[in-house]
Design a protein around this motif. Structure first.
Motif, short mmCIF file in Angstrom:
data_model
loop_
_atom_site.label_atom_id
_atom_site.label_comp_id
_atom_site.label_asym_id
_atom_site.label_seq_id
_atom_site.Cartn_x
_atom_site.Cartn_y
_atom_site.Cartn_z
N LYS A 86 0.92 -1.16 0.02
CA LYS A 86 -0.07 -0.16 -0.22
C LYS A 86 1.14 1.20 -0.18
O LYS A 86 0.44 2.31 0.02
CB LYS A 86 -1.08 -0.02 1.34
CG LYS A 86 -1.84 -1.16 1.36
CD LYS A 86 -2.82 -1.15 2.27
CE LYS A 86 -3.54 -2.42 2.55
NZ LYS A 86 -4.40 -2.49 3.85
N THR A 87 2.23 1.37 0.06
CA THR A 87 3.13 2.20 -0.06
C THR A 87 3.32 2.58 -1.37
O THR A 87 3.69 1.85 -2.27
CB THR A 87 4.35 1.86 0.54
OG1 THR A 87 4.15 1.20 1.99
CG2 THR A 87 5.36 3.10 0.81
N SER A 88 3.45 3.96 -1.60
CA SER A 88 3.79 4.38 -2.98
C SER A 88 5.23 3.89 -3.17
O SER A 88 6.03 3.93 -2.70
CB SER A 88 3.80 5.98 -2.95
OG SER A 88 4.08 6.63 -4.18
N THR A 89 5.42 3.67 -4.81
CA THR A 89 6.80 3.23 -5.24
C THR A 89 7.30 4.39 -5.47
O THR A 89 8.71 4.20 -6.04
CB THR A 89 6.50 2.55 -6.39
OG1 THR A 89 5.59 2.88 -7.26
CG2 THR A 89 5.80 1.09 -5.74
N ALA A 90 6.82 5.80 -5.61
CA ALA A 90 7.60 6.85 -5.93
C ALA A 90 8.40 7.08 -5.06
O ALA A 90 8.38 7.05 -3.62
CB ALA A 90 6.69 8.07 -6.05
#
Length: 403
Positions: free
Chosen positions: A44-48
């Motif tokens: 659920k964590t942004s990959t950016a």
């Protein structure tokens, strides 16, 4: 600072079994914007991943290279301010959304704050912040240089740097300045002491050539704990060739343009008591009118002329080629005798108006043109007295290079 503390606190939050990373500096603060519904993906964590070049808490950040980059995502917002005052620093996100830079060079010794957000392909947000200070004036050096970008100069014009700090690591500094010419001429640097570095080819520059100077001094250690801050490319053009020769024996000046005699002008060089230097001198400045006061060049109160017309500097010690309107009308010295305090005088009128020899020469001269003086009883001008390194042999010139 409240926003920063809140971001820092996210490192302690747990979403399911996943711990978020810290938010300070160049680390990423990632936020799931899908409300926990990620279409079956467990992550659920942004990959950016956002990277701010100036690390949080740093005190020696670059005034040129500071910026923001993102991988696996695109920047959505970047705000940069002067810390304390909140004054915004303009900047722009690149067309592809992967980078941001200020639109103007930052100030030295100034504290800034950057806050950046980005989204990955799934719309999940990442954020990062940094508070930092740019390198101070006391811990950095700058080189004031000539010629300027976009100018057209004469064939004798060297590239000349004057640094505001003593440079002990001269090899590192010189190796990060390159000067090239479209003519293919070899260009070599020469150090005059610890704060001046000039560049020139063996012979005068080829007329019409383009010269490119690349300055890559940002972060270069010029002395212990003192770093460069400049990074830019400068280009300029060499104009037509003009070399004018002053013959003190005959009190005349022959102007040669592109290898052909253009005009012969009567002059009045230095008097027997105040002779003119011999040698090759380069016009470094031009003034339609300027004040000349003898007390500034060691002549006490012998003269103080507030409006010397058509003056062009040949040495840093005060030698000019200029107009003279105060001469004896009953016995003009031009072409006859030397009467100056070491300058080269041409007939002129007060106010710099009128069709005079001095105005003609001024209008037909460029900064960087060469004026050669011969047959004077004086010595040859010192190579570092003005932009006059042409009075040094090529072997001596190259011996003063550190690369």
């Amino acid at each position: 600072m409240t926003a920063r503390r809140a971001l820092g606190a996210c490192a302690a939050l747990m979403v399911g079994a996943l711990t978020l990373t810290g938010c300070g500096g160049n680390a990423n603060a990632d936020t799931d914007t899908n409300g926990g519904k990620d279409g079956g993906n467990s992550a659920k964590t942004s990959t950016a991943k956002i990277a701010i070049s100036a690390k949080d808490g740093s005190t020696d950040a670059s005034i040129n290279a500071t910026g923001v980059k993102v991988s696996a995502g695109k920047l959505t917002d970047v705000k940069m301010t002067v810390s304390g005052s909140g004054t915004p620093v303009p900047g722009a996100i690149t067309a592809d959304g992967t980078g941001w830079k200020p639109t103007a060079q930052l100030e030295r010794g100034t504290k800034y704050q950057i806050s950046a957000t980005a989204k990955d392909a799934n719309g999940r947000t990442a954020a990062a912040n940094s508070i930092f200070t740019t390198v101070s004036s006391s811990n950095s050096f700058i080189g004031t240089y000539t010629p300027d970008n976009g100018t057209t100069v004469g064939v004798g014009m060297p590239v000349s740097f004057n640094f505001d700090k003593v440079i002990s690591n001269q090899k590192a500094v010189q190796s990060h300045i390159t000067v090239t010419s479209s003519s293919g001429q070899q260009v070599v640097g020469h150090w005059f002491g610890a704060q001046r570095l000039d560049f020139r080819p063996e012979e005068y520059w080829k007329a019409g050539s383009k010269v490119t100077m690349k300055i890559d001094l940002d972060g270069v250690e010029g002395a212990n704990g003192v770093f460069g801050v400049q990074k830019k490319t400068v280009t300029y053009t060499i104009g037509r060739s003009q070399v004018s020769t002053v013959d003190v024996d005959t009190q005349t000046m022959t102007v040669v343009r592109d290898g052909k005699t253009f005009k012969t002008v009567p002059i009045s060089a230095g008097s027997p008591e105040h002779t003119t230097y011999n040698g090759q001198m380069v016009i470094s400045e031009k003034f339609v009118q300027t004040r000349m006061n003898g007390s500034t060049v060691g002549y006490g109160g012998e003269y103080d002329i507030p409006d010397v017309p058509h003056a062009m500097r040949l040495t840093s010690s005060g030698t000019f080629i200029h107009g003279n309107y105060w001469y004896n009308r009953g016995n003009p010295p031009f072409g006859q005798q030397g009467t100056s305090h070491g300058c080269v005088g041409l007939a002129d009128v007060q106010g710099a108006q009128g069709d005079t020899s001095a105005k003609w020469f001024y209008d037909n001269s460029l900064v960087g043109d060469v004026v050669v003086v011969k047959n004077s009883p004086d010595k040859t001008v010192s190579p570092d007295n003005g932009l006059n390194g042409w009075n040094m042999s090529w072997s001596a010139w190259t011996a003063g290079s550190t690369v």
